[in-house]
Design an enzyme around this catalytic site. Sequence first.
Site, PDB file in Angstrom:
ATOM      1  CB  SER A  16      -0.924   0.024   1.218  1.00  0.00           C
ATOM      2  OG  SER A  16      -1.643   1.238   1.231  1.00  0.00           O
ATOM      3  CE  LYS A  67     -11.693  -0.429  -2.064  1.00  0.00           C
ATOM      4  NZ  LYS A  67     -11.527   0.197  -3.381  1.00  0.00           N
ATOM      5  CG  ASP A 104     -12.570   3.317  -4.888  1.00  0.00           C
ATOM      6  OD1 ASP A 104     -11.516   3.864  -4.498  1.00  0.00           O
ATOM      7  OD2 ASP A 104     -12.904   2.161  -4.567  1.00  0.00           O
ATOM      8  N   GLY A 132     -15.664  -5.161  -7.327  1.00  0.00           N
ATOM      9  CA  GLY A 132     -15.838  -4.028  -6.427  1.00  0.00           C
ATOM     10  C   GLY A 132     -15.426  -2.700  -7.030  1.00  0.00           C
TER      11      GLY A 132
HETATM   12  P1  NDP Z   1     -12.477  -7.768  -7.595  1.00  0.00           P
HETATM   13  O1  NDP Z   1     -11.773  -8.999  -7.161  1.00  0.00           O
HETATM   14  O2  NDP Z   1     -13.684  -7.313  -6.865  1.00  0.00           O
HETATM   15  O3  NDP Z   1     -12.918  -7.953  -9.134  1.00  0.00           O
HETATM   16  C1  NDP Z   1     -12.027  -8.437 -10.096  1.00  0.00           C
HETATM   17  C2  NDP Z   1     -12.616  -8.278 -11.497  1.00  0.00           C
HETATM   18  O4  NDP Z   1     -11.619  -8.644 -12.449  1.00  0.00           O
HETATM   19  C3  NDP Z   1     -13.834  -9.176 -11.764  1.00  0.00           C
HETATM   20  O5  NDP Z   1     -14.701  -8.479 -12.604  1.00  0.00           O
HETATM   21  C4  NDP Z   1     -13.187 -10.371 -12.479  1.00  0.00           C
HETATM   22  O6  NDP Z   1     -14.064 -11.078 -13.293  1.00  0.00           O
HETATM   23  C5  NDP Z   1     -12.157  -9.655 -13.327  1.00  0.00           C
HETATM   24  N1  NDP Z   1     -11.041 -10.472 -13.809  1.00  0.00           N
HETATM   25  C6  NDP Z   1      -9.985 -10.955 -13.108  1.00  0.00           C
HETATM   26  N2  NDP Z   1      -9.128 -11.604 -13.921  1.00  0.00           N
HETATM   27  C7  NDP Z   1      -9.635 -11.521 -15.175  1.00  0.00           C
HETATM   28  C8  NDP Z   1      -9.206 -11.986 -16.453  1.00  0.00           C
HETATM   29  N3  NDP Z   1      -8.086 -12.677 -16.595  1.00  0.00           N
HETATM   30  N4  NDP Z   1      -9.971 -11.719 -17.517  1.00  0.00           N
HETATM   31  C9  NDP Z   1     -11.112 -11.036 -17.378  1.00  0.00           C
HETATM   32  N5  NDP Z   1     -11.599 -10.551 -16.204  1.00  0.00           N
HETATM   33  C10 NDP Z   1     -10.855 -10.800 -15.107  1.00  0.00           C
HETATM   34  O7  NDP Z   1     -11.342  -6.647  -7.648  1.00  0.00           O
HETATM   35  P2  NDP Z   1     -11.579  -5.053  -7.594  1.00  0.00           P
HETATM   36  O8  NDP Z   1     -12.735  -4.754  -8.470  1.00  0.00           O
HETATM   37  O9  NDP Z   1     -11.663  -4.575  -6.210  1.00  0.00           O
HETATM   38  O10 NDP Z   1     -10.211  -4.467  -8.200  1.00  0.00           O
HETATM   39  C11 NDP Z   1      -9.953  -4.467  -9.593  1.00  0.00           C
HETATM   40  C12 NDP Z   1      -8.702  -3.656  -9.884  1.00  0.00           C
HETATM   41  O11 NDP Z   1      -8.885  -2.280  -9.605  1.00  0.00           O
HETATM   42  C13 NDP Z   1      -7.473  -4.089  -9.081  1.00  0.00           C
HETATM   43  O12 NDP Z   1      -6.391  -4.171  -9.980  1.00  0.00           O
HETATM   44  C14 NDP Z   1      -7.247  -2.960  -8.104  1.00  0.00           C
HETATM   45  O13 NDP Z   1      -5.889  -2.812  -7.779  1.00  0.00           O
HETATM   46  C15 NDP Z   1      -7.751  -1.778  -8.917  1.00  0.00           C
HETATM   47  N6  NDP Z   1      -8.178  -0.643  -8.056  1.00  0.00           N
HETATM   48  C16 NDP Z   1      -7.493   0.541  -8.155  1.00  0.00           C
HETATM   49  C17 NDP Z   1      -7.856   1.635  -7.378  1.00  0.00           C
HETATM   50  C18 NDP Z   1      -7.099   2.930  -7.495  1.00  0.00           C
HETATM   51  O14 NDP Z   1      -7.268   3.818  -6.650  1.00  0.00           O
HETATM   52  N7  NDP Z   1      -6.267   3.130  -8.519  1.00  0.00           N
HETATM   53  C19 NDP Z   1      -8.975   1.559  -6.412  1.00  0.00           C
HETATM   54  C20 NDP Z   1      -9.645   0.282  -6.409  1.00  0.00           C
HETATM   55  C21 NDP Z   1      -9.239  -0.773  -7.201  1.00  0.00           C
HETATM   56  P3  NDP Z   1     -14.966 -12.293 -12.686  1.00  0.00           P
HETATM   57  O15 NDP Z   1     -16.122 -11.643 -12.020  1.00  0.00           O
HETATM   58  O16 NDP Z   1     -15.336 -13.091 -13.889  1.00  0.00           O
HETATM   59  O17 NDP Z   1     -14.082 -13.050 -11.735  1.00  0.00           O
END
Ligand code: NDP
Length: 276
Positions: A16, A67, A104, A132
């Site tokens: 972090s 979250k 966010d 999320g």
């Molecule tokens: P979640 O675990 O809640 O969701 C992950 C998502 O990614 C799901 O939609 C999942 O699909 C999809 N996914 C994962 N691998 C693949 C793949 N190989 N191909 C297609 N889809 C894929 O994670 P979050 O939503 O919380 O976080 C997502 C990203 O956002 C992270 O990288 C995080 O670091 C970034 N983030 C950045 C922030 C910032 O301030 N810059 C703030 C918050 C998040 P499925 O549902 O099918 O599993």
Amino acid sequence: MTAAQFAVFGHPIGHSLSPQIHQAFAQQCEIELTYRAIDAAPADFVSIVQRFFGEGGAGANVTLPHKAAAFALADEASAAATRVGTANVLTRRPDGGLAAHNTDGAGMVRDITERHGADLRGHGALLVGAGGAARGVAWNLLDAGVASLTIVNRSPARADALAAAIGEPARAHSRHWEDLGSLGSYDLIVNATSAGVLGSDLRLPGSLVGTHALCYDLSYGAAAGAFLAWAAATGAQHAYDGLGMLLETAADAFELWHGQRPDTEPVYARLRRQFR
Ligand code: NDP
């Protein structure tokens, strides 16, 4: 008087940047505080957070995977947190209760529109992912005036659920992952998947990228590399990672807690040198 205590809770949390960012903001605003990164396994999250606030903690940032639990734990929630159903900020109220907020989506839109100078109004947007973070930004893209929001997710039920939760079928709808090649092109493509962080393949057809498209990855550093390289290879006009979003969401939390708005630019410039 001891300095006010703040923390970020996540699992894992070692990576972090929040302690560094909040200390930099505090220095800039001449505020004394402590800010720690606290690792909390999901089973321990509630007890660890309650202990932190019980021992005088003033505010906390919350990241993956807590979250939703943070939102559920709070005694009140902002409109932004309520519509998303998750919180990335918890603030102790004078009566000891906790207030939840989600910064966010506002942070991402501010990064795109103010730091990168893009006008989202009237454009067609594709949101890739429905986890999320995707939920956290979806409503704000609509607030920012995109003409349409198409949501695709590897597991279609989550994209359908997000579109249904938004409840504006004329503007926001879900499509199936296998139809990506026939959807046409978009002006804005937001990668809200964790594929980059997990080091897994994200297979997107180049036909999605419109002539003047802006591609945005919520992740940053090495995790954003593959998506940004794909954007450049497909001819996107602009491609940005989520480092600026991280700074903007942190600044929103900082302002909420301290009543002062820090200047994110010098901190962004410093971190940008680390995450080229
Ligand atoms: P979640 O675990 O809640 O969701 C992950 C998502 O990614 C799901 O939609 C999942 O699909 C999809 N996914 C994962 N691998 C693949 C793949 N190989 N191909 C297609 N889809 C894929 O994670 P979050 O939503 O919380 O976080 C997502 C990203 O956002 C992270 O990288 C995080 O670091 C970034 N983030 C950045 C922030 C910032 O301030 N810059 C703030 C918050 C998040 P499925 O549902 O099918 O599993």
